[in-house]
Design an enzyme around this catalytic site. Structure first.
Site, short mmCIF file in Angstrom:
data_model
loop_
_atom_site.label_atom_id
_atom_site.label_comp_id
_atom_site.label_asym_id
_atom_site.label_seq_id
_atom_site.Cartn_x
_atom_site.Cartn_y
_atom_site.Cartn_z
N ASP A 89 94.80 -30.67 -93.28
CA ASP A 89 95.73 -31.80 -93.37
C ASP A 89 95.94 -32.52 -92.03
O ASP A 89 96.44 -33.64 -92.01
CB ASP A 89 97.11 -31.31 -93.87
CG ASP A 89 97.07 -30.83 -95.31
OD1 ASP A 89 96.01 -30.96 -95.95
OD2 ASP A 89 98.09 -30.30 -95.79
N ARG A 130 99.55 -32.92 -98.27
CA ARG A 130 100.87 -32.78 -98.90
C ARG A 130 101.87 -33.81 -98.42
O ARG A 130 102.39 -34.59 -99.19
CB ARG A 130 101.40 -31.42 -98.50
CG ARG A 130 101.50 -30.49 -99.63
CD ARG A 130 102.12 -29.23 -99.15
NE ARG A 130 101.72 -28.18 -100.03
CZ ARG A 130 101.28 -27.01 -99.65
NH1 ARG A 130 101.17 -26.74 -98.37
NH2 ARG A 130 100.96 -26.11 -100.52
N GLU A 134 97.50 -36.69 -102.42
CA GLU A 134 98.14 -35.93 -103.51
C GLU A 134 99.67 -35.96 -103.43
O GLU A 134 100.35 -35.80 -104.43
CB GLU A 134 97.67 -34.47 -103.48
CG GLU A 134 98.05 -33.75 -102.20
CD GLU A 134 97.64 -32.29 -102.14
OE1 GLU A 134 97.11 -31.76 -103.11
OE2 GLU A 134 97.87 -31.68 -101.07
O1 F6P Z 1 97.64 -27.18 -96.46
C1 F6P Z 1 96.34 -27.42 -96.81
C2 F6P Z 1 96.22 -27.72 -98.27
O2 F6P Z 1 94.86 -27.82 -98.55
C3 F6P Z 1 96.99 -28.95 -98.75
O3 F6P Z 1 96.30 -30.14 -98.50
C4 F6P Z 1 97.17 -28.65 -100.21
O4 F6P Z 1 98.31 -29.29 -100.75
C5 F6P Z 1 97.37 -27.19 -100.21
O5 F6P Z 1 96.73 -26.68 -99.08
C6 F6P Z 1 96.86 -26.49 -101.45
O6 F6P Z 1 97.08 -25.14 -101.32
P1 F6P Z 1 96.70 -24.05 -102.40
O7 F6P Z 1 95.22 -23.91 -102.38
O8 F6P Z 1 97.38 -22.81 -101.93
O9 F6P Z 1 97.20 -24.54 -103.71
#
Ligand code: F6P
Length: 346
Positions: A131, A175, A226
């Protein structure tokens, strides 16, 4: 040389990220040069709660540089959400003979490392997240790989969208920060970009699409983070559950946005969610090198007794900065940076 160090631990926490193995390799090689043992703590902070670790020697890491993922696994376990968690981590560090711990992670993992250092466990940090929203470093490793993956994906969307006269909405991870969406959207020449920081207007985008189609450019690519929010549409990503750090699980916003765009314009609109594709696979050369430099510096920081510090990219240099500074506030996309991206909306 810090003579108190005989054994160090290394853990990877939070979402995985291309380049984690490169950091592990660099730390193990440097530790071997200094004569330290290395323990790979399994599944991030969970491994410290369970005293679960494997010895890591040069032999174990010699071929992992180009590999995605993390050989010591990861989790989103937060020891501060577990009854007696801090005490257990400190006791287990003692039992395992860990004199210093290298925590490779983003704001959550490093926030825990910061607290544990204050509680008596020496920690150093290495900044990781696709991110790129961690403070006190210009970039985190893994970010450029994720941007490249999203750019390649959107390049491909252009040709199919154009062939079918379609609008394609591409959902990109991120996020709270729209770094990946802004950079990949710009690199892939998206026609509109939505990020969490700006609360963009769906109406403005639909007007642009109508003009576009009227002049004969009968397709478009929309890049959306997202976690994006909108000024004129109340769509929040589906929050199915939260992790131990309280973050909701995102994903699915592109579908709702695509339906809304189609409803307002009458143009066929489909969506694509890149999701974990962006985190998987081999790091690009830039991230292999950045991860290696950050891991190398982390070992030097331990040698020099620079605890509660994180290795960080500042311009062209790798420096030690306080972890405290890195976790203080999320690094989001500045308005003037996004303004440049907006210039190319059309
Ligand atoms: O923090 C990195 C990230 O890839 C975010 O971009 C994303 O919202 C999140 O992790 C998703 O995490 P997980 O794989 O635990 O659902």
């Amino acid at each position: 040389m810090n003579m108190d160090i005989r054994r160090i631990g290394i853990l990877t926490g939070g979402g995985d990220c291309p380049g984690l193995n490169a950091v592990i390799r660099a730390v193990v090689y440097k530790a071997s040069e200094y004569g330290w043992d290395v323990l790979g703590i399994m599944y991030g902070w969970k491994g410290m709660l369970d005293a679960s670790a494997v010895p890591l020697k040069k032999e174990d890491v010699k071929d992992i540089l180009p590999l995605g993922g993390t050989m010591i696994k990861t989790s989103r376990t937060n020891p501060y959400k577990v009854e007696g968690g801090e005490k257990r981590v400190l006791e287990n560090a003692g039992k395992m003979g860990i004199d210093c711990l290298v925590a490779v992670g983003g704001e959550d993992t490093l926030g825990v490392a910061n607290k544990l250092t204050k509680a008596g466990l020496k920690c150093v940090g290495v900044p990781k997240t696709i991110d790129n929203d961690l403070g006190a470093t210009d970039y985190t490793f893994g970010y450029q790989t994720a941007v490249q993956i999203a750019t390649d994906a959107m390049d491909r969307l252009h040709t199919t969208a154009k062939s079918h006269d379609r609008v394609l909405v591409c959902e990109i991870m991120g996020r709270h920060a729209g770094w990946m969406t802004t950079d990949a959207g710009t690199a892939a020449d998206a026609h509109w970009i939505y990020i969490p920081e700006t609360r963009g207007s769906v109406g403005d985008c639909c007007n642009m699409l109508k003009e576009r189609y009227a002049r004969g450019d009968r397709y478009a690519i929309i890049a959306v983070a997202e976690g994006a929010e909108f000024s004129d549409l109340d769509i929040k990503a589906a929050a199915a559950s939260t992790d131990a750090f309280g973050h909701v699980r995102l994903g699915g916003l592109a579908e709702t946005l695509a339906k809304e765009v189609e409803r307002r314009t009458g143009f066929e609109t489909r969506h694509v969610v890149l999701g974990h594709t962006q985190r998987g696979g081999s790091p690009i050369a830039y991230d292999r090198i950045l991860a290696t430099r950050l891991g190398y510096k982390a070992a030097e920081m331990i040698r020099d007794g620079q605890f509660a510090m994180m290795s960080s990219l500042r311009g062209e240099r790798i420096e030690a900065v306080p972890i405290e500074e890195a976790v203080k506030a999320l690094k989001t996309v500045p308005p003037e940076y996004f303004k440049m991206a907006e210039t190319f909306f059309r």
